[in-house]
Design a protein around this motif. Structure first.
Motif, mmCIF file in Angstrom:
data_model
loop_
_atom_site.group_PDB
_atom_site.id
_atom_site.type_symbol
_atom_site.label_atom_id
_atom_site.label_comp_id
_atom_site.label_asym_id
_atom_site.label_seq_id
_atom_site.Cartn_x
_atom_site.Cartn_y
_atom_site.Cartn_z
ATOM 1 N N ALA A 78 30.669 -15.208 -15.174
ATOM 2 C CA ALA A 78 32.082 -15.605 -15.012
ATOM 3 C C ALA A 78 32.357 -16.899 -15.778
ATOM 4 O O ALA A 78 33.413 -17.036 -16.418
ATOM 5 C CB ALA A 78 32.421 -15.774 -13.530
ATOM 6 N N ARG A 104 32.591 -15.908 -19.421
ATOM 7 C CA ARG A 104 33.824 -15.181 -19.766
ATOM 8 C C ARG A 104 35.076 -16.046 -19.697
ATOM 9 O O ARG A 104 36.010 -15.847 -20.482
ATOM 10 C CB ARG A 104 33.988 -13.961 -18.854
ATOM 11 C CG ARG A 104 33.000 -12.851 -19.159
ATOM 12 C CD ARG A 104 33.171 -11.611 -18.292
ATOM 13 N NE ARG A 104 32.756 -11.862 -16.919
ATOM 14 C CZ ARG A 104 33.576 -11.985 -15.873
ATOM 15 N NH1 ARG A 104 34.870 -11.859 -16.013
ATOM 16 N NH2 ARG A 104 33.095 -12.215 -14.667
ATOM 17 N N HIS A 105 35.095 -17.013 -18.767
ATOM 18 C CA HIS A 105 36.333 -17.774 -18.550
ATOM 19 C C HIS A 105 36.327 -19.175 -19.163
ATOM 20 O O HIS A 105 37.376 -19.652 -19.605
ATOM 21 C CB HIS A 105 36.629 -17.872 -17.055
ATOM 22 C CG HIS A 105 36.878 -16.543 -16.430
ATOM 23 N ND1 HIS A 105 38.040 -15.838 -16.623
ATOM 24 C CD2 HIS A 105 36.098 -15.771 -15.634
ATOM 25 C CE1 HIS A 105 37.976 -14.687 -15.967
ATOM 26 N NE2 HIS A 105 36.805 -14.620 -15.360
#
Length: 140
Positions: A39, A42-43
């Protein structure tokens, strides 16, 4: 030994494998899941707020750490290294690279984040870099 800064999936997987290796070596339960690391990739990686530092020896990843940058501080979230490469000092090498980079881009602080109670080895590791213990509150 060479250092790399990366934000791709393969680098995050290499980091996570090294982290799990360290947790097994220390007979500790992993605190962070692959989903959490992914995460962050990805962010935060796409906006330049997170990166993985990898140390390579003879082309193989032997140590890694994941950092996240805020406005003035670099936060060391998770790291790991291969036991059989300890004589090369990959942790110290990689942390020095992350520190130089942080201050080189104008960040003012480097946050090692909390240590577990009684983790004297980790406390020593942090202190040798000039880290100071800060009392913090925890709300649950």
């Amino acid at each position: 030994m060479v250092a790399e800064q990366r934000t791709d999936l393969d680098a995050c997987r290499a980091l996570y494998d090294l982290y799990l290796h360290s947790m097994r070596r220390n007979r500790a339960m992993p605190k962070y899941s692959w989903a959490w690391v992914d995460a962050i990739r990805r962010h935060l990686c796409p906006i330049g707020a997170a990166r993985v530092f990898l140390a390579r020896l003879d082309g193989e990843a032997i140590a890694g750490l994941l950092v996240v940058d805020s406005a003035s501080t670099r936060h060391y979230l998770v790291g790991g290294f291969r036991s059989d490469t300890l004589r090369h000092g990959p942790n110290d090498f990689l942390l020095a690279e992350a520190l130089k980079d942080a201050f080189g881009i104008g960040l003012e602080r480097f946050d090692f984040l909390p240590s577990g109670p009684g983790d004297l080895a980790l406390d020593r590791f942090k202190r040798k870099w000039g880290a100071m213990r800060c009392l913090t509150g925890r709300w649950t």
